[in-house]
Design a protein around this motif. Structure first.
Motif, PDB file in Angstrom:
ATOM      1  N   THR A 255       1.067  -1.204   0.074  1.00 58.37           N
ATOM      2  CA  THR A 255       0.005  -0.243  -0.012  1.00 58.37           C
ATOM      3  C   THR A 255       1.094   1.310   0.068  1.00 58.37           C
ATOM      4  OG1 THR A 255      -1.490  -1.031   1.226  1.00 58.37           O
ATOM      5  CG2 THR A 255      -1.895   1.155   1.012  1.00 58.37           C
ATOM      6  N   ARG A 256       2.021   1.186   0.850  1.00 58.34           N
ATOM      7  CA  ARG A 256       2.818   2.307   1.053  1.00 58.34           C
ATOM      8  C   ARG A 256       3.619   2.697  -0.426  1.00 58.34           C
ATOM      9  NH1 ARG A 256       7.981   2.284   2.171  1.00 58.34           N
ATOM     10  NH2 ARG A 256       7.688  -0.062   2.935  1.00 58.34           N
ATOM     11  N   LEU A 257       4.240   1.301  -0.880  1.00 54.98           N
ATOM     12  CA  LEU A 257       5.141   1.607  -2.068  1.00 54.98           C
ATOM     13  C   LEU A 257       4.236   1.991  -3.497  1.00 54.98           C
ATOM     14  CD1 LEU A 257       7.420  -1.220  -0.847  1.00 54.98           C
ATOM     15  CD2 LEU A 257       8.034   1.070  -1.523  1.00 54.98           C
TER      16      LEU A 257
ATOM     17  N   ASN B  87      22.409   4.459   9.124  1.00 53.87           N
ATOM     18  CA  ASN B  87      22.204   3.445  10.392  1.00 53.87           C
ATOM     19  C   ASN B  87      21.592   2.227  10.027  1.00 53.87           C
ATOM     20  OD1 ASN B  87      23.202   5.623  11.814  1.00 53.87           O
ATOM     21  ND2 ASN B  87      21.194   6.722  11.889  1.00 53.87           N
ATOM     22  N   HIS B  88      20.715   2.358   9.063  1.00 54.05           N
ATOM     23  CA  HIS B  88      19.917   1.007   8.702  1.00 54.05           C
ATOM     24  C   HIS B  88      20.865   0.095   8.189  1.00 54.05           C
ATOM     25  CE1 HIS B  88      16.765  -1.906   7.881  1.00 54.05           C
ATOM     26  NE2 HIS B  88      17.051  -1.554   6.491  1.00 54.05           N
ATOM     27  N   ARG B  89      21.746   0.372   7.523  1.00 58.51           N
ATOM     28  CA  ARG B  89      22.947  -0.599   6.860  1.00 58.51           C
ATOM     29  C   ARG B  89      23.899  -1.096   7.995  1.00 58.51           C
ATOM     30  NH1 ARG B  89      25.648   1.752   1.456  1.00 58.51           N
ATOM     31  NH2 ARG B  89      23.654   2.409   0.362  1.00 58.51           N
TER      32      ARG B  89
ATOM     33  N   LEU C 264       8.439  -7.486  -0.427  1.00 61.36           N
ATOM     34  CA  LEU C 264       9.122  -8.806   0.226  1.00 61.36           C
ATOM     35  C   LEU C 264      10.056  -8.577   1.146  1.00 61.36           C
ATOM     36  CD1 LEU C 264       8.924 -11.616  -1.143  1.00 61.36           C
ATOM     37  CD2 LEU C 264      11.142 -11.253  -2.255  1.00 61.36           C
ATOM     38  N   HIS C 265      10.759  -7.399   1.308  1.00 62.63           N
ATOM     39  CA  HIS C 265      11.692  -6.920   2.320  1.00 62.63           C
ATOM     40  C   HIS C 265      11.075  -6.707   3.540  1.00 62.63           C
ATOM     41  CE1 HIS C 265      15.507  -5.614   3.809  1.00 62.63           C
ATOM     42  NE2 HIS C 265      15.193  -4.300   4.226  1.00 62.63           N
ATOM     43  N   GLN C 266       9.542  -5.863   3.177  1.00 57.39           N
ATOM     44  CA  GLN C 266       8.918  -5.714   4.442  1.00 57.39           C
ATOM     45  C   GLN C 266       8.496  -7.126   5.175  1.00 57.39           C
ATOM     46  OE1 GLN C 266       7.084  -2.339   4.961  1.00 57.39           O
ATOM     47  NE2 GLN C 266       5.088  -2.998   5.809  1.00 57.39           N
ATOM     48  N   GLY C 267       7.914  -8.059   4.266  1.00 57.90           N
ATOM     49  CA  GLY C 267       7.357  -9.305   4.798  1.00 57.90           C
ATOM     50  C   GLY C 267       8.489 -10.307   5.360  1.00 57.90           C
TER      51      GLY C 267
END
Ligand code: HEM
Length: 358
Positions: free
Chosen positions: A39-41, A272-274, A333-336
């Motif tokens: 939904t967001r993407l 930071n995420h990396r 997929l990354h979110q899932g």
């Protein structure tokens, strides 16, 4: 909130249906998280400008209703700045994903509440678990409210997306609900700690600590990932491992107050995420190597190696998502797969519980 799944009158056998129901609800939440990402993407999240918990259960049934909702959408900055002139057909395209996301949330409420009432009536739920289960229902309802609070921030003057803070609160609450439900189900399925041979038993505590680090870091990575998504930081610095030719991007720490660098500075948020993801990977490798060396083949070793596998997959997906500039499919997929990491982390921690607390 500790509970004893083996309190008088309960048998593990009678608790299994309750555990399976909780796992089904967790599965529905997993789908919900992926739907939320899609939904967001696809830029669909702001298409329904009303908070109508009861009436909104039905989609628009007439052309007049479509027109009314489209006219509402045309008043917000996102329409004027991003979608101007895309017509009612374009509106219908972005409407459906948001509608399905909300519909799924309502169905989740029923899938939780109705079996809960049934099991409660049958006396199948351990008394010590009732407060937790009641709280989960309240928090699930609150999650709908947080979702709307997030969406409403996207209607502000000049804004075309929602507040990153509210997005992280919504994503974080989804992970929390999912995690507590899955942990509760594991406790019902396996009330006693898994036995290990003496040599492996001696290493249980240290491997559990390693898994604890990997799990804690993965949760921090997920929340940091929420800020990457919320600031759309994945659409810049699309190289790996360097960011614009440097390991640490230019302008890291340039924002004041300093903590804004963790939430609003695009380069810093992505860095930071990396960094957190890399620390998670190292911790998961450490735990995986210890488990492979010290634990016999069986459910405990499987869970720790499963965590390592999930983190490796998620890391690779993250890099691919970044290099390909966040296609909807890979971003979703990354979110899932983040939920898979969460699941394997909880499974490994649960399998490594100390027999003293089992
Ligand atoms: C342990 C490993 C990782 C975990 C648990 C993780 C988790 C997450 C989560 C929960 C999000 C927010 C929701 C979403 O997926 O959009 C996210 C976003 C993101 N992550 Fe990761 N991630 C990991 C590794 C990585 C790596 C190594 C990279 C790239 C170097 C990366 C790049 C991204 C990007 C670009 C986004 C934003 C995607 C978007 O806008 O939808 N991730 N991550």
């Amino acid at each position: 909130m500790p509970f004893d799944a083996r309190s008088p009158g309960d048998s593990t056998h009678s608790l299994r249906p309750v555990a399976w129901w909780l796992l089904v609800v967790a599965g529905l939440i997993w789908v919900m998280v992926a739907l939320g990402g899609a939904t967001r993407l696809t830029g669909s999240g702001l298409s329904i400008m009303e908070w109508a918990p009861l009436r909104g259960i039905l989609p628009p049934m007439s052309e007049a209703e479509w027109q009314r909702l489209y006219d509402l959408y045309r008043t917000i900055p996102q329409y004027q700045l991003v979608n101007a002139g895309f017509g009612i057909e374009g509106f219908k395209q972005i409407f459906w994903l948001e509608w399905i996301h909300r519909f799924w949330g309502r169905m989740l409420g029923f899938a939780y509440l109705l079996p809960f009432l049934w099991f409660w009536w049958r006396g199948a739920i351990p008394r010590s678990l009732l407060p937790r289960m009641g709280l989960l229902f309240v928090l699930g309802g609150a999650q709908g409210g947080i979702g709307w609070f997030m969406v409403a921030s996207g209607f502000d003057d000049g804004s075309t997306a929602v507040s990153p803070y509210r997005l992280v609160a919504h994503l974080g609450m989804a992970f929390l609900l999912y995690g507590v439900i899955v942990w509760t189900a594991f406790g019902l399925l396996w009330p006693a700690a898994t036995a290990l041979p003496p040599a492996a038993e001696a290493k249980r505590g240290s491997i559990r600590r390693q898994v604890g680090w990997a799990f804690g870091l993965s949760v921090a990575t997920m929340l940091a990932g929420g800020f990457v998504a919320g600031t759309k930081a994945g659409f810049t610095y699309n190289t790996f491992p360097l960011m614009d030719g440097a390991l640490v991007p230019d302008g890291y720490g340039s924002m004041t107050p300093f903590w804004h660098n963790f939430t609003l500075n695009i380069g810093a948020v992505q860095f930071n995420h990396r960094l957190l993801a890399t620390l998670t990977l190292l911790a998961a490798i450490g735990a995986g190597v210890s488990a492979a060396k010290r634990l016999p083949a069986g459910p405990v070793r499987f869970a720790v190696l499963g965590l390592l596998g999930a983190v490796l997959l998620q890391y690779a997906l993250g890099v691919a998502t970044l290099l390909l500039v966040v296609p909807v499919s890979l971003g979703t997929l990354h979110q899932g797969v983040a939920v898979l990491v969460l699941t394997m982390g909880l499974l490994a921690l649960h399998r490594l519980r100390s027999p003293r607390h089992g």
